[in-house]
Design an enzyme around this catalytic site. Structure first.
Site: not given
Ligand code: PEP
Ligand code: MG
Length: 592
Positions: A203, A448, A472, A519
């Site tokens: 992230h 995910e 993920d 996404c």
């Protein structure tokens, strides 16, 4: 592989280029400082508790250093040795050293808080070192300051506060930065950053891309090679860090930066155009956002909505949970800025590499594990947090179209429980007379986790939409930590298993007539656009600055050809071959 080549006084280091762009500036070495320590009196009957608080901070510090130590061991030999040596010394200092004993005694003898005791003992030790006038001791002094800073951070539950007040054109150098640290950086003052540790889909990397800050992670050989104020260039596309660049190198990179700027301006005319393929297939391009300052970027880049608002960033860099009003104001402002375009708010997805101090205390280690208490599990375990988020979302929903997205869903039951809570919250708010949107917002699931992808047909029956989280999904399918630079070479969304799960989920959504978007970071890389369209995806959400490049690619693609090509690619079992096929398909557009 990280290499270092010495050219005159200039030095070039390589790591993972995770956020493209070229940054020029001065090195700001991130060490935790001991400024702004507040001193207060601790009554006799509370001294034991204060010592316990210090003990917890010590344990947390040692655990962090152990983790860094493990990561450091995979760096190339010289860097691993140097960094390992330093981290060992730090761990040693936290285990019953003069520093630790001194702090404990100070708390007991002077009846002050642990932070103040750390500061006083540090001053004493520093005075002693100065008297010795020895280079080795001087270097130990810097270690002691770093260690004390870490303990202070853990005592006060603060991240690297020094990130907030950087001078312009700073290039931040740190052993490791958390997503929370990154969220404190303002692109106006941070020209780039490099860390010794960190993986390409962490992230932290995503935040750097979102904020448009050039970044290189995993550049372990930088240890000890950069001094505060050194002149630096960060090439976040190629993964290079140049220390004290020569005039020739500077001129070269200035030209490169001008070229990048020109490419960005060249695409700006696309802002108000739709992403429609050559053969008339419309693809929706939305943005992923984390921080309010990104709303402007979404508009600048022509985003058709916010496909993923990562609400967990509101929970970082603070000691308490954000209130309903705090959250409502942020959601409302995003909706107002998007002016009628949809906003998809993802409920809290704290956990893994995204950390919130206010929750660590409740959930301990489980929250740090990618397989532990995170995503929707945490929200269902703490319905008070979910209810507050729902209330804020429902209130904001009066200002524009809003959707609710649940992260890390693994079962139909997750969605059913979350929906029951949503209905109960809405009923209570109606009863209180709070203004609500006419219809409850659609409730969707992130797909995910491989188990969720394989159960997509059942999930589609209880969800109003899907958002595929390829970051993920790749990590869990391939058992490869997205934040770990050591296994970055194994993290491959083109692995046939990942592609099959994306295709299966998309088809399940189409079969069950619910919208589906993707996404993850794949969405923002034009290299994957034809493949994703070929797999049936018609809605992509990405870092705002990627929208123009992806749009340009889509406008050159023939969707029918992309579908045929994707079908052939899906017959492959070898991911190297898949990558080659994709490259050859893309080469037509790269030349376009
Ligand atoms: C994903 O996993 O692909 C995703 C979009 O969520 P995050 O990156 O926030 O985990
Ligand atoms: Mg995710």
């Amino acid at each position: 592989m990280i290499n270092s080549v010495k050219i005159n006084t200039e030095k070039i280091f390589e790591g993972l280029g995770v956020s493209p762009g070229i940054g020029f500036g001065k090195a700001h070495i991130l060490e935790s400082g001991t400024r702004d320590v507040v001193e207060y009196f601790i009554p006799d009957d509370k001294i034991r508790a204060e010592l316990d608080r210090f003990e917890v901070a010590l344990r947390e510090s040692i655990a962090q250093l152990d983790k860094l130590r493990q990561k450091a061991s995979a760096l190339p030999e010289a860097a691993a040795e140097e960094l390992g040596y330093m981290l060992d010394a730090h761990i040693h200092m936290l285990k019953g050293s003069r520093l630790v004993r001194g702090i404990e005694t100070y708390i007991q003898n002077h009846g002050v808080n642990a932070e103040a005791a750390v500061k006083h003992v540090l001053v004493d030790i520093t005075k002693g070192f100065k008297a010795l006038d020895d280079a080795y001791i001087a270097s130990r002094q810097s270690d002691i300051h770093q260690v004390a800073g870490r303990v202070l951070r853990n005592l006060t539950n603060t991240e690297h506060q020094s990130l907030k007040d950087l001078s312009d054109d700073s290039i931040v150098i740190a052993e490791e930065l958390t997503p929370a640290d990154t969220a404190l950086m303002h692109p106006a003052s941070v020209a780039g950053f490099c860390t010794l540790l960190g993986g390409p889909e962490s992230h932290t990397a995503i935040m750097a891309r979102a904020l448009g800050i050039p970044a290189v992670l995993g550049a372990g050989e930088l240890v000890g090679e950069v001094g505060a104020g050194d002149s630096l260039i960060v090439d976040g596309g190629r993964g290079k860090v140049i220390v004290n660049p020569s005039d020739k190198t500077l001129a070269y990179y200035r030209k490169q930066a001008a070229q990048i700027q020109e490419d960005i301006s060249r695409l700006s005319h696309l802002r108000n155009r739709q992403a429609i393929t050559n053969d008339g297939v419309k693809v929706i391009l939305e943005a992923n956002v984390e921080l309010p300052l990104e709303a402007e970027l979404v508009k600048e880049n022509g985003g058709e909505g916010i496909g993923l608002l990562r609400s967990e960033f509101m929970f970082m860099n603070r000691e308490t949970l954000p209130s309903e009003d705090d959250q409502y104001e942020i959601f409302r402002d995003f909706l107002l800025q998007m002016d009628g375009k949809p906003v998809t708010v993802r409920t809290l997805d704290i956990g893994g590499d995204k950390m919130a101090q206010s929750l660590i205390r409740d959930f301990g280690d489980s929250i740090c594990s990618p397989l532990g208490m995170r995503g929707v599990r945490l929200s269902l375990n703490r319905p008070d947090i979910l209810e507050t988020q729902y209330r804020a979302i429902l209130r904001a929903g009066v200002h524009g179209p809003i959707r609710i997205l649940l992260p890390m869903v693994t079962s139909v039951d997750d969605v059913r429980q979350a929906r029951r809570i949503l209905h109960a919250v809405a009923a209570k708010m109606r009863h209180e007379g709070v203004e609500l949107p006419q219809y409850l917002p659609p409730l969707g699931a992130m797909i995910e986790v491989p188990g969720a992808a394989l159960a997509a047909d059942a999930l589609a029956k209880v969800c109003e939409f899907f958002a595929i989280g390829s970051n993920d999904l790749t990590m869990y399918t391939l058992a490869t930590d997205r934040a770990d630079e050591k296994v970055a070479h194994l993290y491959d969304p083109l692995h046939p298993a990942v592609l099959r799960l994306i295709q299966f989920t998309t088809q399940a959504a189409i079969r069950n007539d619910i919208p589906v978007s993707l996404c993850g970071e794949m969405a923002g890389n034009p290299k994957y656009s034809a493949l994703l369209i070929g797999l049936g995806i018609r809605d992509l959400s990405m870092g705002a600055s990627n929208i123009p490049r992806v749009k340009q690619r889509i406008m050159n693609i023939d969707a029918t050809a992309a579908c045929a090509h994707a079908d052939t690619m899906m017959m492959q079992t070898d991911q190297t071959r898949t990558a080659m096929m994709l490259e050859s398909f893309n080469s037509h557009f790269d030349q376009a």
